[in-house]
Design a protein around this motif. Structure first.
Motif, PDB file in Angstrom:
ATOM      1  N   TYR A  39      25.024 -70.479   0.111  1.00 40.11           N
ATOM      2  CA  TYR A  39      24.597 -71.417  -0.924  1.00 40.11           C
ATOM      3  C   TYR A  39      24.916 -72.871  -0.563  1.00 40.11           C
ATOM      4  CZ  TYR A  39      24.008 -67.230  -3.738  1.00 40.11           C
ATOM      5  OH  TYR A  39      23.597 -66.008  -4.215  1.00 40.11           O
ATOM      6  N   ASP A  40      25.279 -73.134   0.693  1.00 40.72           N
ATOM      7  CA  ASP A  40      25.520 -74.513   1.110  1.00 40.72           C
ATOM      8  C   ASP A  40      24.212 -75.281   1.213  1.00 40.72           C
ATOM      9  OD1 ASP A  40      28.162 -73.946   1.188  1.00 40.72           O
ATOM     10  OD2 ASP A  40      28.310 -73.743   3.367  1.00 40.72           O
ATOM     11  N   ASP A  41      24.317 -76.590   1.127  1.00 37.69           N
ATOM     12  CA  ASP A  41      23.133 -77.440   1.250  1.00 37.69           C
ATOM     13  C   ASP A  41      22.652 -77.403   2.703  1.00 37.69           C
ATOM     14  OD1 ASP A  41      21.127 -79.212   0.882  1.00 37.69           O
ATOM     15  OD2 ASP A  41      22.389 -80.993   0.646  1.00 37.69           O
ATOM     16  N   PRO A  42      21.416 -76.950   2.958  1.00 35.44           N
ATOM     17  CA  PRO A  42      20.949 -76.855   4.358  1.00 35.44           C
ATOM     18  C   PRO A  42      20.863 -78.213   5.044  1.00 35.44           C
ATOM     19  CG  PRO A  42      19.159 -76.425   2.833  1.00 35.44           C
ATOM     20  CD  PRO A  42      20.409 -76.472   2.017  1.00 35.44           C
TER      21      PRO A  42
ATOM     22  N   GLU B 178      22.982 -83.487 -14.756  1.00 34.82           N
ATOM     23  CA  GLU B 178      23.494 -83.216 -16.098  1.00 34.82           C
ATOM     24  C   GLU B 178      23.631 -84.501 -16.903  1.00 34.82           C
ATOM     25  OE1 GLU B 178      24.604 -80.878 -19.205  1.00 34.82           O
ATOM     26  OE2 GLU B 178      23.928 -80.237 -17.232  1.00 34.82           O
ATOM     27  N   HIS B 179      24.162 -85.580 -16.285  1.00 35.46           N
ATOM     28  CA  HIS B 179      24.335 -86.832 -17.036  1.00 35.46           C
ATOM     29  C   HIS B 179      22.984 -87.436 -17.393  1.00 35.46           C
ATOM     30  CE1 HIS B 179      23.775 -88.026 -12.833  1.00 35.46           C
ATOM     31  NE2 HIS B 179      23.400 -89.216 -13.279  1.00 35.46           N
ATOM     32  N   LEU B 180      22.001 -87.280 -16.514  1.00 36.95           N
ATOM     33  CA  LEU B 180      20.669 -87.791 -16.856  1.00 36.95           C
ATOM     34  C   LEU B 180      20.049 -87.010 -18.011  1.00 36.95           C
ATOM     35  CD1 LEU B 180      19.199 -88.331 -13.273  1.00 36.95           C
ATOM     36  CD2 LEU B 180      20.135 -90.048 -14.818  1.00 36.95           C
ATOM     37  N   VAL B 181      20.313 -85.707 -18.045  1.00 37.12           N
ATOM     38  CA  VAL B 181      19.800 -84.907 -19.163  1.00 37.12           C
ATOM     39  C   VAL B 181      20.449 -85.341 -20.474  1.00 37.12           C
ATOM     40  CG1 VAL B 181      19.676 -82.567 -20.097  1.00 37.12           C
ATOM     41  CG2 VAL B 181      19.246 -82.958 -17.674  1.00 37.12           C
ATOM     42  N   GLN B 182      21.768 -85.610 -20.430  1.00 31.07           N
ATOM     43  CA  GLN B 182      22.436 -86.089 -21.623  1.00 31.07           C
ATOM     44  C   GLN B 182      21.871 -87.435 -22.074  1.00 31.07           C
ATOM     45  OE1 GLN B 182      24.564 -84.457 -23.453  1.00 31.07           O
ATOM     46  NE2 GLN B 182      24.701 -82.670 -22.074  1.00 31.07           N
ATOM     47  N   GLU B 183      21.640 -88.332 -21.112  1.00 30.10           N
ATOM     48  CA  GLU B 183      21.043 -89.615 -21.477  1.00 30.10           C
ATOM     49  C   GLU B 183      19.644 -89.436 -22.056  1.00 30.10           C
ATOM     50  OE1 GLU B 183      21.075 -92.025 -18.028  1.00 30.10           O
ATOM     51  OE2 GLU B 183      23.264 -92.283 -17.977  1.00 30.10           O
ATOM     52  N   TYR B 184      18.888 -88.518 -21.483  1.00 29.16           N
ATOM     53  CA  TYR B 184      17.550 -88.264 -22.003  1.00 29.16           C
ATOM     54  C   TYR B 184      17.614 -87.718 -23.430  1.00 29.16           C
ATOM     55  CZ  TYR B 184      12.984 -86.048 -22.486  1.00 29.16           C
ATOM     56  OH  TYR B 184      11.753 -85.650 -22.932  1.00 29.16           O
TER      57      TYR B 184
ATOM     58  N   ASN C   3      17.096 -70.471  -6.830  1.00 29.71           N
ATOM     59  CA  ASN C   3      18.127 -70.408  -7.871  1.00 29.71           C
ATOM     60  C   ASN C   3      19.298 -71.330  -7.552  1.00 29.71           C
ATOM     61  OD1 ASN C   3      16.730 -68.518  -9.405  1.00 29.71           O
ATOM     62  ND2 ASN C   3      17.534 -66.807  -8.219  1.00 29.71           N
ATOM     63  N   SER C   4      19.719 -71.312  -6.268  1.00 27.82           N
ATOM     64  CA  SER C   4      20.838 -72.187  -5.895  1.00 27.82           C
ATOM     65  C   SER C   4      20.442 -73.660  -6.028  1.00 27.82           C
ATOM     66  CB  SER C   4      21.269 -71.878  -4.472  1.00 27.82           C
ATOM     67  OG  SER C   4      20.205 -72.138  -3.560  1.00 27.82           O
ATOM     68  N   ARG C   5      19.212 -73.986  -5.602  1.00 25.95           N
ATOM     69  CA  ARG C   5      18.770 -75.375  -5.737  1.00 25.95           C
ATOM     70  C   ARG C   5      18.658 -75.777  -7.206  1.00 25.95           C
ATOM     71  NH1 ARG C   5      16.502 -77.920  -1.363  1.00 25.95           N
ATOM     72  NH2 ARG C   5      17.648 -77.270   0.489  1.00 25.95           N
ATOM     73  N   GLU C   6      18.189 -74.853  -8.034  1.00 30.74           N
ATOM     74  CA  GLU C   6      18.079 -75.148  -9.463  1.00 30.74           C
ATOM     75  C   GLU C   6      19.456 -75.413 -10.074  1.00 30.74           C
ATOM     76  OE1 GLU C   6      16.154 -73.133 -13.490  1.00 30.74           O
ATOM     77  OE2 GLU C   6      16.109 -72.081 -11.564  1.00 30.74           O
ATOM     78  N   LYS C   7      20.439 -74.570  -9.703  1.00 32.64           N
ATOM     79  CA  LYS C   7      21.798 -74.807 -10.197  1.00 32.64           C
ATOM     80  C   LYS C   7      22.329 -76.144  -9.696  1.00 32.64           C
ATOM     81  CE  LYS C   7      22.969 -69.877 -10.448  1.00 32.64           C
ATOM     82  NZ  LYS C   7      23.836 -68.806  -9.892  1.00 32.64           N
ATOM     83  N   TYR C   8      22.069 -76.423  -8.421  1.00 34.31           N
ATOM     84  CA  TYR C   8      22.550 -77.686  -7.847  1.00 34.31           C
ATOM     85  C   TYR C   8      21.907 -78.878  -8.551  1.00 34.31           C
ATOM     86  CZ  TYR C   8      23.179 -81.413  -4.399  1.00 34.31           C
ATOM     87  OH  TYR C   8      23.480 -82.593  -3.779  1.00 34.31           O
ATOM     88  N   ILE C   9      20.586 -78.797  -8.779  1.00 37.99           N
ATOM     89  CA  ILE C   9      19.879 -79.905  -9.452  1.00 37.99           C
ATOM     90  C   ILE C   9      20.373 -80.059 -10.884  1.00 37.99           C
ATOM     91  CG2 ILE C   9      17.621 -80.634 -10.319  1.00 37.99           C
ATOM     92  CD1 ILE C   9      16.415 -79.393  -7.776  1.00 37.99           C
ATOM     93  N   ASN C  10      20.600 -78.929 -11.572  1.00 39.20           N
ATOM     94  CA  ASN C  10      21.096 -79.013 -12.954  1.00 39.20           C
ATOM     95  C   ASN C  10      22.478 -79.667 -12.992  1.00 39.20           C
ATOM     96  OD1 ASN C  10      18.831 -77.820 -14.070  1.00 39.20           O
ATOM     97  ND2 ASN C  10      19.621 -75.749 -13.778  1.00 39.20           N
TER      98      ASN C  10
END
Length: 344
Positions: free
Chosen positions: A23-26, A227-233, A216-223
């Motif tokens: 699950y490391d960043d390639p 997260e702070h941008l989602v809160q601001e949104y 799935n791993s990328r989705e978790k990483y992006i989330n």
């Protein structure tokens, strides 16, 4: 697999390198591998995106360079090759090859078909010849104890006679044996195709599984990263909803005030109209004439009222006098009988 192999080679070359996880960043892993490759003094003239697929010319170049560095670090040296001695085996000749059977002939027909049909013989003729030769050979079997035929001459004779030994087999499409053979052929073809297809399908399944895991791993990483941008949104959405509510309230107040303004405008128009009428009546003499006519009419009505009042007073006076006379008459009528009753 490429990242794991590269990390192992870097470690073998004397540079400590952490084993990458699934699950490391390639991008980060590839960047670290290229950094280690540059530290060995190897040129890197291609973008890191070429290594993401895990195969290709650039991947082979990186692995080759790392393998060379690992061999240099371990002081590996190539030795001269030691070739094994091979003993030539004598060619054994079996007498079974000399016997031609119907199956052997059918295989030769399938492998070496020729357009020349002049040398073909009929199957029945071949069977008759074979039967006669078998009858003649049975008498000589006891005399044959050892073959004195040279193998080379035998092979030359076989090659010379082989074109004439081809058999024409008349195939009937309605024969059940042909159908059975076709079924076996189709079965073998299906099984071979299934093996190849199953390998491709398994490979595709594994690739899809790995892709889904990466997604799935990328989705978790992006989330996690956003997260702070989602809160601001979300906060911006809440502020927008509040502003919309205030706008709706303000729109309702504006509508109410617009209605009140229209009513006040209508009242103002009526007042203006009345003011204009009064101004015009003040400058015009027609109202005075109307007043005089009204006074005259009032006087006439007053005279008529006085007359009617006088008539009414006269009528009342007469009625009062009449009542008094009647009352007097009644009083006299009631007194006289009482006097007569007392006398009696």
């Amino acid at each position: 697999m490429f990242c794991t192999l590269a990390a192992w080679l870097i470690t073998k070359a004397g540079h400590p390198f952490e084993q990458p996880q699934e699950y490391d960043d390639p991008n980060a892993v590839i960047s670290n591998v290229l950094s280690e490759l540059r530290s060995f003094g190897r040129p890197v003239d291609f973008p890191p995106s070429k290594l993401k697929a895990g195969y290709g010319e650039q991947v082979c170049y990186v692995l080759d360079c790392l393998a060379e560095e690992a061999l240099k670090y371990t002081d590996f040296s190539w030795k001269r090759p030691a070739y094994p001695t091979e003993e030539l085996e004598e060619e054994e000749i079996t007498e079974d090859d000399a016997e031609l059977t119907l199956n052997k002939l059918e295989e030769d027909v399938a492998e070496e078909e020729s357009d020349n049909e002049e040398n073909f013989i009929d199957l029945n003729v071949l069977k008759a010849q074979t039967y006669r030769s078998d009858v003649n050979d049975t008498a000589k079997q006891e005399e044959i104890l050892q073959s004195t035929t040279d193998a080379a001459e035998w092979n030359l004779e076989v090659e010379r006679v082989l074109p004439q030994l081809k058999v024409t087999v008349r195939t009937d499409n309605k024969d059940w044996r042909i159908h059975v053979d076709q079924m076996h052929q189709h079965k073998d073809g299906i099984e071979s195709s299934l093996k190849e297809t199953r390998g491709y399908l398994d490979k595709l399944h594994n690739e899809i599984s790995r892709t889904l895991e990466k997604i799935n791993s990328r989705e978790k990483y992006i989330n996690n990263q956003l997260e702070h941008l989602v809160q601001e949104y979300r906060s911006a959405q809440a502020l927008l909803s509040e502003a919309k509510e205030k706008y709706q309230e303000g729109s309702g107040g504006v509508t109410e005030r617009t209605r009140m303004l229209s009513e006040i405008t209508e009242v103002l128009e009526r007042v203006k109209q009345e003011t204009e009428e009064r101004g015009s009546s003040m400058t015009d003499g027609a109202p005075l004439v109307k007043i005089k006519q009204a006074l005259t009419k009032l006087k006439q009505e007053t005279v008529q009222m006085d007359i009617q009042i006088g008539v009414m007073e006269h009528t009342l006076l007469q009625s009062e006098l009449k009542e008094k006379s009647n009352m007097t008459r009644d009083m006299h009528a009631t007194v006289i009988p009482e006097a007569t009753v007392d006398a009696y």
